[in-house]
Structures are given as C-alpha cells and as structure tokens.
Motif scaffolding. Sequence first.
Motif, PDB file in Angstrom:
ATOM      1  N   GLY A 138       0.845  -1.186   0.000  1.00 11.24           N
ATOM      2  CA  GLY A 138       0.000   0.000   0.000  1.00 11.24           C
ATOM      3  C   GLY A 138       0.882   1.236   0.000  1.00 11.24           C
ATOM      4  N   ALA A 139       0.290   2.407   0.048  1.00  9.62           N
ATOM      5  CA  ALA A 139       1.090   3.631   0.017  1.00  9.62           C
ATOM      6  C   ALA A 139       0.298   4.806   0.571  1.00  9.62           C
ATOM      7  CB  ALA A 139       1.527   3.937  -1.419  1.00  9.62           C
ATOM      8  N   VAL A 140       1.045   5.833   0.975  1.00  7.26           N
ATOM      9  CA  VAL A 140       0.444   7.092   1.407  1.00  7.26           C
ATOM     10  C   VAL A 140       0.869   8.151   0.406  1.00  7.26           C
ATOM     11  CG1 VAL A 140       0.347   8.848   3.202  1.00  7.26           C
ATOM     12  CG2 VAL A 140       0.461   6.427   3.840  1.00  7.26           C
ATOM     13  N   LEU A 141      -0.120   8.861  -0.165  1.00  2.00           N
ATOM     14  CA  LEU A 141       0.141   9.884  -1.169  1.00  2.00           C
ATOM     15  C   LEU A 141      -0.231  11.247  -0.597  1.00  2.00           C
ATOM     16  CD1 LEU A 141      -1.533   8.038  -4.192  1.00  2.00           C
ATOM     17  CD2 LEU A 141       0.811   7.789  -3.326  1.00  2.00           C
ATOM     18  N   VAL A 142       0.661  12.217  -0.780  1.00  2.00           N
ATOM     19  CA  VAL A 142       0.447  13.550  -0.220  1.00  2.00           C
ATOM     20  C   VAL A 142       0.624  14.609  -1.297  1.00  2.00           C
ATOM     21  CG1 VAL A 142       1.193  15.225   1.509  1.00  2.00           C
ATOM     22  CG2 VAL A 142       1.331  12.770   2.019  1.00  2.00           C
ATOM     23  N   CYS A 143      -0.361  15.486  -1.421  1.00  2.00           N
ATOM     24  CA  CYS A 143      -0.253  16.646  -2.314  1.00  2.00           C
ATOM     25  C   CYS A 143      -0.113  17.887  -1.435  1.00  2.00           C
ATOM     26  CB  CYS A 143      -1.503  16.788  -3.188  1.00  2.00           C
ATOM     27  SG  CYS A 143      -1.686  15.516  -4.432  1.00  2.00           S
ATOM     28  N   LYS A 144       1.047  18.530  -1.509  1.00  2.00           N
ATOM     29  CA  LYS A 144       1.237  19.749  -0.723  1.00  2.00           C
ATOM     30  C   LYS A 144       0.928  20.970  -1.581  1.00  2.00           C
ATOM     31  CE  LYS A 144       6.220  20.225  -1.593  1.00  2.00           C
ATOM     32  NZ  LYS A 144       7.556  20.328  -0.977  1.00  2.00           N
ATOM     33  N   ASN A 145       0.739  22.113  -0.923  1.00  6.45           N
ATOM     34  CA  ASN A 145       0.316  23.345  -1.603  1.00  6.45           C
ATOM     35  C   ASN A 145      -1.008  23.126  -2.324  1.00  6.45           C
ATOM     36  OD1 ASN A 145       2.611  24.981  -0.897  1.00  6.45           O
ATOM     37  ND2 ASN A 145       3.805  23.841  -2.415  1.00  6.45           N
ATOM     38  N   ALA A 146      -1.864  22.326  -1.710  1.00  4.09           N
ATOM     39  CA  ALA A 146      -3.178  22.038  -2.298  1.00  4.09           C
ATOM     40  C   ALA A 146      -4.176  23.051  -1.744  1.00  4.09           C
ATOM     41  CB  ALA A 146      -3.609  20.609  -1.949  1.00  4.09           C
ATOM     42  N   ASN A 147      -4.253  24.212  -2.376  1.00  4.31           N
ATOM     43  CA  ASN A 147      -5.164  25.243  -1.901  1.00  4.31           C
ATOM     44  C   ASN A 147      -6.610  24.806  -2.098  1.00  4.31           C
ATOM     45  OD1 ASN A 147      -5.862  25.827  -4.663  1.00  4.31           O
ATOM     46  ND2 ASN A 147      -4.024  27.074  -4.794  1.00  4.31           N
ATOM     47  N   SER A 148      -7.566  25.583  -1.614  1.00  2.00           N
ATOM     48  CA  SER A 148      -8.982  25.199  -1.648  1.00  2.00           C
ATOM     49  C   SER A 148      -9.483  24.973  -3.067  1.00  2.00           C
ATOM     50  CB  SER A 148      -9.830  26.271  -0.966  1.00  2.00           C
ATOM     51  OG  SER A 148      -9.633  27.531  -1.583  1.00  2.00           O
ATOM     52  N   ARG A 149      -8.987  25.744  -4.028  1.00  2.00           N
ATOM     53  CA  ARG A 149      -9.438  25.568  -5.411  1.00  2.00           C
ATOM     54  C   ARG A 149      -8.979  24.221  -5.943  1.00  2.00           C
ATOM     55  NH1 ARG A 149      -7.255  25.695 -10.138  1.00  2.00           N
ATOM     56  NH2 ARG A 149      -5.253  26.418  -9.329  1.00  2.00           N
TER      57      ARG A 149
END
Length: 215
Positions: A138-149
Amino acid sequence: MKLVWSPETASKAYIDTVKSCELFNESSVAELISAMAAGWNAKLIVETWSQGGVMATSIGLAIASRHSGGRHVCIVSDEQSRSEYVEAIGKSGISPEVIVGQPEEAMSSLIGIDFLVVDCRRNDFARILRVARLGHRGAVLVCKNANSRTASDFRWRSVLDGKSRVVRSVFLPVGKGLDIANVAASGASSKSGKGESRWIKHIDRRSGEEYVIRK
C-alpha cells in the motif's frame, strides 16, 4: 502484508524534525509529513521539488527515512533545479538522491513507493501520481500546496485511474493545504465482506436429500 503504523517511530521523527526545521516558516507541514512517513515505516520515500520551494519538507522526509531505514529520493524537472536543490539542502547536512527528468522517465527506476509527496504547483503533479509504481504494502500519497481551489477540483480516484484503491482521503488546512490519500495494499479486496453471500451444501441424514442454501 500492508503498511503498519508505529506511533513511537512517528513521534521520534516528529521531534527531530521540529528541532531541525525550527527556522523554517512552514515547518508544521514538514513535521506532519515526517511523522507520517516514519510512522508508516516507509522504505521508499519519494518527493518532487520545484524551484523556489521550501526545504523543510525535504529535511523532514530525510529524517523520516533515517528512522524507517528507508530510501529518500527527490525528483526535479531540470538541471538548474537540481543544482539549486542540492545547494540548498546541502546546508542542512543532508544529501538525498536526486533524479532529474519528466514523470515517466523519473519514475521508471522507482518501484515500490511507500510514501509519495508531490507539489501541486507543478503542472505535472497529476501525471506523477498516475505513473507512480506503488508498493505492494500500500502507500500514502500527499499533495502539498493544495489550496482550496485545487482541493475542490481534485479527485483521487480519477488521478489514480482505477489502478489503486483509495482506502481513505482527507484534506488538511496545514500550511498551504495538504491533500492526503491512503492506498490499499495490492491484492486487497475492494469489498468489505458485508452483504456478500455464499452457497452452502447440506445433506439431510434421514432422507438423503441434498439441499443448497444461499447464506
């Protein structure tokens, strides 16, 4: 087999990252991501970095890799970005692996990713997620700088193109926004087991008649 959470390892990585990133403005993001990567005992940690980006996240992931005994790799788009990144991260005494190239090229040698952090400011961040070769645990995926839009328009299932099953996802208003997804281990059933039926064969001892019952 799947990723197993270790609160003790997560706590150690968190504390070490706090100490190392106290001079950075967005250290809260680095601390959280570091604790997550270490806590899930990630053996292959991959991130993307763009010119002008903060170094705290990279420092946090490097610390996490030390606690998990894993490998930390950073992907940049060109040689200029690589030079800037290596110079900046070198000041912290950290030297992660750096790969230069487009998503398909950069990801070709990275098999079994347990923890992946992408920067939503990169136009190709969705492509990177799509071509990533995730680990069998399995894996953990992270999107940073993910603003509200970005968060409102973002759909994990469409990005992963049905190749991996999203167990859970959450948007956290930390820093400039974190969109996080936990992906199931390969071979894991997409059904919960509830509501599934099976056929049971029963033979009446007295009459000898055979019955098939759906349960």
